[in-house]
Design an enzyme around this catalytic site. Structure first.
Site, PDB file in Angstrom:
ATOM      1  N   LEU A 193     -16.043   5.827  -2.176  1.00  0.00           N
ATOM      2  CA  LEU A 193     -14.520   5.419  -2.304  1.00  0.00           C
ATOM      3  C   LEU A 193     -14.212   4.713  -3.547  1.00  0.00           C
ATOM      4  CD1 LEU A 193     -11.835   6.619  -0.832  1.00  0.00           C
ATOM      5  CD2 LEU A 193     -11.909   4.228   0.255  1.00  0.00           C
ATOM      6  N   PHE A 214       0.873  -1.307   0.034  1.00  0.00           N
ATOM      7  CA  PHE A 214       0.066  -0.051   0.099  1.00  0.00           C
ATOM      8  C   PHE A 214       0.990   1.216   0.043  1.00  0.00           C
ATOM      9  CE2 PHE A 214      -4.382   1.293   1.067  1.00  0.00           C
ATOM     10  CZ  PHE A 214      -5.129   0.440   0.152  1.00  0.00           C
ATOM     11  N   ARG A 251      -1.326  10.753  -1.359  1.00  0.00           N
ATOM     12  CA  ARG A 251      -2.857  11.138  -1.665  1.00  0.00           C
ATOM     13  C   ARG A 251      -2.965  12.667  -1.698  1.00  0.00           C
ATOM     14  NH1 ARG A 251      -5.853   6.689   2.489  1.00  0.00           N
ATOM     15  NH2 ARG A 251      -5.367   5.112   1.275  1.00  0.00           N
ATOM     16  N   GLN A 302      -7.686  14.582   5.454  1.00  0.00           N
ATOM     17  CA  GLN A 302      -7.354  13.792   4.266  1.00  0.00           C
ATOM     18  C   GLN A 302      -8.260  13.926   3.379  1.00  0.00           C
ATOM     19  OE1 GLN A 302      -6.426   9.571   4.172  1.00  0.00           O
ATOM     20  NE2 GLN A 302      -4.520  10.518   3.871  1.00  0.00           N
ATOM     21  N   GLU A 313      -7.186   2.498  -3.506  1.00  0.00           N
ATOM     22  CA  GLU A 313      -6.010   2.990  -4.157  1.00  0.00           C
ATOM     23  C   GLU A 313      -5.650   1.618  -4.863  1.00  0.00           C
ATOM     24  OE1 GLU A 313      -3.727   5.160  -1.207  1.00  0.00           O
ATOM     25  OE2 GLU A 313      -1.823   3.808  -1.591  1.00  0.00           O
ATOM     26  N   HIS A 325      -8.990  11.921  -0.159  1.00  0.00           N
ATOM     27  CA  HIS A 325      -8.670  10.880  -0.852  1.00  0.00           C
ATOM     28  C   HIS A 325      -8.929  11.259  -2.377  1.00  0.00           C
ATOM     29  CE1 HIS A 325      -8.349   6.789  -2.599  1.00  0.00           C
ATOM     30  NE2 HIS A 325      -8.047   6.372  -1.346  1.00  0.00           N
ATOM     31  N   ARG A 385      -2.006  10.471   6.859  1.00  0.00           N
ATOM     32  CA  ARG A 385      -1.948   9.367   7.324  1.00  0.00           C
ATOM     33  C   ARG A 385      -1.865   8.188   6.244  1.00  0.00           C
ATOM     34  NH1 ARG A 385      -6.244   5.058   7.002  1.00  0.00           N
ATOM     35  NH2 ARG A 385      -7.639   6.233   5.813  1.00  0.00           N
ATOM     36  N   HIS A 423     -11.878  12.312   3.192  1.00  0.00           N
ATOM     37  CA  HIS A 423     -11.958  10.905   3.679  1.00  0.00           C
ATOM     38  C   HIS A 423     -11.425  11.026   5.380  1.00  0.00           C
ATOM     39  CE1 HIS A 423     -11.286   6.715   2.979  1.00  0.00           C
ATOM     40  NE2 HIS A 423     -10.176   6.664   3.214  1.00  0.00           N
TER      41      HIS A 423
END
Ligand SMILES: Cc1cc2nc3c(=O)[nH]c(=O)nc-3n(C[C@H](O)[C@H](O)[C@H](O)COP(=O)(O)OP(=O)(O)OC[C@H]3O[C@@H](n4cnc5c(N)ncnc54)[C@H](O)[C@@H]3O)c2cc1C
Ligand code: SF4
Ligand code: SF4
Ligand code: FES
Lengths: 249, 603
Positions: B250, B121, B309, B234, B253, B236, B415, B380
């Site tokens: 969402l 990730f 992001r 954040q 990713e 996204h 994050r 997000h």
């Protein structure tokens, strides 16, 4: 702009009536959007339960044109809009208000099912080894989002109200997930037979048809559990065998 | 004192997501009596939506991984304004917390030798995310829920907390109402744990559910507790934008991880146009190399589509602003194109991204194996929250603890994906443990009846104004305003305007009316939530004005660079004696030499 009519159940504790609301519809709308729009523009105190609006939490269950469905995953373009779209609360549970029902019975049922009991760890560091094929089997059941639509549609609960005698398809799936958990050493067969009412299921498969997670409730969970129960309690040879073996299967 | 339904417990946990459940389990294991309260039904909290996985240096897939690498990755991602102590504890304890979930019945995906499978990730050096397909959050919340129900917790579902109660300095309980009947409840407790999640509903476009109205942030603030890092929100980069009804939902990713690329309306891979110097060495400068990377070539560098992001979100915004966006105001995310590269591409995509395939097919009539998706940034995750002691999770007011998304510190300015689910279990456990300890050393405090009466009257006010403007219009106005003026790219003038709007909206909220009665009345609930939304919106805006630099998720057009001085401090927010928001800059405590050295080594 096109409009459509929604015939929504309004009322409390079982009483009430359908009321018609017309609202504008736009591209891609789902039933829950229409309900929200009606709530915001016409009748603020319309009660509805929802959370994720993405088919992941299982909060927004209702009966749409008579079919048990998630409101947030039902596109308006999948419904005939020349006639009103009826939206009603689930029938199997006590009614609270408008589209909201009291599903607390489900939470109480779950507490009665013996909890997960893992075997001793496989490795000295306290971890286990599990093959993916064994995980696959229970992962199907663990997809359940607890929408309780299967409970809503099952005739044993819906028509015969055997909530005391029968735990319903959701919790048969839950029990199957525990029984087939590769690490689990618990034994719930006696309870399935005597308390959970597995014999009451006559395999109509209505539950499987409505499951939004496409869990093969009847074939993969209920039937194998029934077979295990039969093997243990109704099969004389198996019984004899178990008398001489230390641990039943 | 008016008679309220009254409940007495040692520990009251507010919130039943991953953090709240884990705290309740721990407190209960310590032998104290626990109440668990949540706005929705058990198992429906936001945690259920998490997809990608839970980060922990288990080293089941790559044995080079360990807590030190995870620590360094988390600090780098947070641009070094994180609480280093929380990052250290988190990295050290996450593996045990994940294994414990397995011992409680979670069934993670497996490696070939039967261990827990971990995936790559963004920002994590090694494959580190334990996962269950793309429904990890469901697995986690269900495991904790099913474990918790056998521990004798008193669960109050569909109950909403309105205020925290204080006896002198100390928090001694909470006051709220149940949705079903609309009755008020008094919860007396020796210690209270907040685990209420995030704030995304302050924005128009968000991946968050209706519950995310910043309740915990607001409850803590009004109880006098300090908040921090509230400027770090954040966005996204890839949310759905069309059809309107799914705007904000969402898109994981992992789509880009599998070879999906971002294009503008001219078909250009615009991410190649702006690669930050800091990442230039690790980023592919041509499409071919980017493709090799996603195919697993260890010598290739990652494509710019997989930059952090915050950066990707800003590039998308630039394309749209400059007229190169897609028809509905986003850009294109194309995974279908891989059919030029591999045979059976359609099958491959369905297998790797089942829920994305399903989501687009069912909600947008789009087959992602054939045509590109339209995407745009979506609000997000809130990095900021209640300022807590890193070890005990206690807030600046005694008796109050916080964990999960509503607490701050671990993530700093940004994050990393997967670090939230691990945050919930690591610090949920700690909060439960220390809250139980606090409860054992303290008795029930005194409740001030006046505080309850004021809260009750305030909550019921909207019913006296039947026929006035309803709450939804005000909520929509706030969401649109925050989206426009305190969004991904910020500047002073706009944020000052936002503060003016917030004042107007507060006044409008004071006039909102609802009809009907108190039983399961959604508009009443919305009217109540508005107060929290306004409180957090103001705090976000003021904190964002105060940080005159750009860092992580916080980007200022008028201060586009990082500033070393701001890199040494956190912005701390507290309610002043005059009832207004007070800000102060607090230096980050010096990092111990061992931790500094780890960061040096991992540079
Ligand atoms: C779509 C999506 C995907 C994500 N994927 C990932 C991922 O793959 N990996 C990852 O690490 N993170 C992911 N995240 C982030 C992560 O899911 C959340 O940050 C995390 O679940 C928050 O957990 P929590 O326990 O803090 O709060 P939640 O799970 O949101 O729980 C909050 C609880 O507080 C209750 N509550 C709130 N206000 C009140 C009140 N006033 N009174 C009473 N109760 C109240 C709510 O009812 C709820 O029970 C994702 C987020 C989203 C939106
Ligand atoms: S198959 Fe069994 S559980 Fe499912 S609906 Fe029919 S009777 Fe009920
Ligand atoms: S088994 Fe399917 S229908 Fe039944 S509760 Fe679970 S997700 Fe819903
Ligand atoms: S709102 Fe979550 S499933 Fe519909």
């Amino acid at each position: 702009m096109a409009t459509a009519t929604f015939r929504i159940w309004r009322g409390e504790k079982g009483g009430g009536e359908f009321r018609d609301y017309s609202t504008e519809i736009t591209d891609g709308m789902v039933v829950l959007d229409a309900v929200h729009q009606i709530q915001a523009e016409q009748t603020g105190d319309l009660s509805v339960r929802w959370n994720c609006k993405a088919g992941k939490c299982g909060s927004c269950s209702a009966e749409i044109n008579g079919m048990p469905k998630l409101m947030c995953m039902t596109r308006l373009n999948s419904l005939p809009l020349q006639q009103p779209v009826t939206i009603e609360p689930m029938k199997t549970f006590p009614h609270i208000r408008d589209l909201v029902t009291d599903v607390s019975w489900n939470f109480r049922v779950k507490e009665r099912i013996a909890k997960f009991k893992p075997r001793r760890p496989d490795a000295p560091d306290g971890t286990w080894r599990t093959a993916q094929v064994d995980a696959d089997r229970v992962q199907e059941f663990r997809k359940c989002i607890e929408c309780f639509l299967c409970q809503d549609v099952c005739h044993v609960l819906r028509d015969h109200h055997m909530h005391e005698e029968f735990i319903g398809p959701r919790f048969l799936v839950y029990t199957a997930a525990l029984e087939m958990q590769p690490l689990d050493e618990g034994d719930r067969l006696q309870d399935l037979k005597s308390q959970f009412g597995i014999g009451l299921c006559n395999i109509t498969k209505c539950c499987t048809k409505v499951c939004p997670e496409n869990i093969t409730i009847t074939d993969n969970a209920i039937i194998p559990l029934k077979e295990r129960v039969v093997d243990r309690y109704y099969d004389p040879l198996g019984k004899l065998f178990r008398m001489f073996s230390p641990r039943g299967t | 004192m008016a008679e309220y339904l009254t409940h007495e417990h040692d520990v009251l946990v507010i919130g039943a997501g991953g953090a709240g459940l884990r705290a309740a389990v721990e407190a209960s294991a310590a032998g104290v009596k626990v109440a668990l309260v949540s706005k929705s039904l058990l198992g429906k909290a936001h945690t259920v939506m998490a997809e990608g996985g839970i980060a922990a240096a288990l080293a089941d897939v790559d044995d080079r991984d360990n807590w030190r690498v995870h620590f360094a990755d988390t600090m780098r991602g947070g641009q070094y304004v994180n609480s280093w102590r929380m990052a250290e504890l988190h990295a050290k304890e996450a593996p045990a917390r994940v294994r414990e979930l397995e011992a409680w019945g979670a069934v993670f995906d497996r490696t070939v030798d039967g261990r827990i499978l971990q995936r790559n990730f963004g920002g994590h050096r090694y494959p580190r995310l334990a996962h269950v397909g793309d429904r990890t959050g469901l697995e986690m919340i269900r495991t904790l829920q099913d474990h918790g129900i056998h521990l004798g917790l008193d669960v109050f579902m569909e109950h909403t907390i309105l205020i925290l109660l204080k006896d002198g300095d100390r928090v001694v309980g909470a006051f709220g109402y149940d949705r079903e009947r609309g009755r008020f409840h008094l919860f007396r407790a020796k210690a209270v744990v907040l685990a209420t999640g995030g704030v995304g509903r302050a924005y128009k476009i968000t991946s968050n559910s209706w519950e995310y109205t910043g309740d915990g942030h607001s409850l803590a603030y009004h109880a006098g507790a300090a908040l921090t890092d509230m400027e770090f929100l954040q966005f996204h980069p890839t949310g759905m934008i069309w059809p309107p009804s799914v705007r904000g939902l969402l898109i994981t990713e992992a789509v880009r991880g599998e070879g999906g690329v971002l294009r503008n309306k001219d078909g250009r891979r615009f991410m190649f146009d702006d690669i930050p110097p800091l990442y230039a060495n690790q980023t592919a400068d041509n499409e071919e190399e980017g493709w090799r990377y996603v195919q697993g070539d260890k010598n290739a560098r990652r494509p710019p589509d997989l930059l952090t992001r915050d950066h990707v979100a800003r590039c998308i915004r630039r394309e749209v602003r400059e007229g190169r966006g897609s028809p509905h105001g986003g850009v294109f995310l194309d995974i279908a194109w891989i059919k030029e590269k591999i045979p059976n591409a359609a099958e491959h995509i369905k297998k790797k991204l089942p829920s994305m395939y399903h989501q687009f097919k069912q909600l947008a009539d789009i087959d992602i194996t054939q045509v590109p998706m339209e995407v745009g940034p979506t609000t997000h995750y809130m990095m900021g929250g209640v300022r807590v002691d890193p070890d005990s999770q206690m807030a600046s007011v005694p008796g109050l603890f916080a964990a999960g998304e509503c607490a701050a510190g671990l993530h700093g300015a940004n994050r990393l994906g997967g670090n939230s689910l691990s945050d919930l279990v690591v610090f949920g456990k700690r909060a439960g443990e220390y809250a139980a300890r606090f409860a054992k050393n303290n008795s029930l405090g005194k409740v001030n009846p006046e505080q309850l009466a004021v809260a009750e009257r305030g909550a019921l006010k909207p019913f006296e104004r039947e026929g006035a403007e309803g709450p939804y219009a005000v909520q929509y106005a706030l969401q649109a305003m925050m989206q426009d003026l305190v969004g991904i790219v910020r500047q002073e003038q706009e944020m000052l305007q936002a503060l003016d709007h917030i004042q107007e909206l507060k006044a409008r909220t004071g006039r909102v009316g609802v009809s009907g009665h108190r039983e399961y009345n959604n508009s009443w609930h919305t009217a109540i939530d508005l107060n929290n939304l306004l409180t957090v919106s103001e705090i976000i805006t003021r904190a964002a004005l105060e940080r005159k630099e750009s860092r992580g998720a916080h980007f200022r057009e008028d201060y586009p660079a990082k500033d070393e001085q701001f890199g040494q401090l956190n912005i701390v927010i507290q309610k002043g004696a005059d009832g207004e928001v007070q800000l102060r800059r607090e230096p980050i405590p010096p990092m111990p030499a061992e931790l500094k050295q780890i960061i040096q080594e991992m540079k």
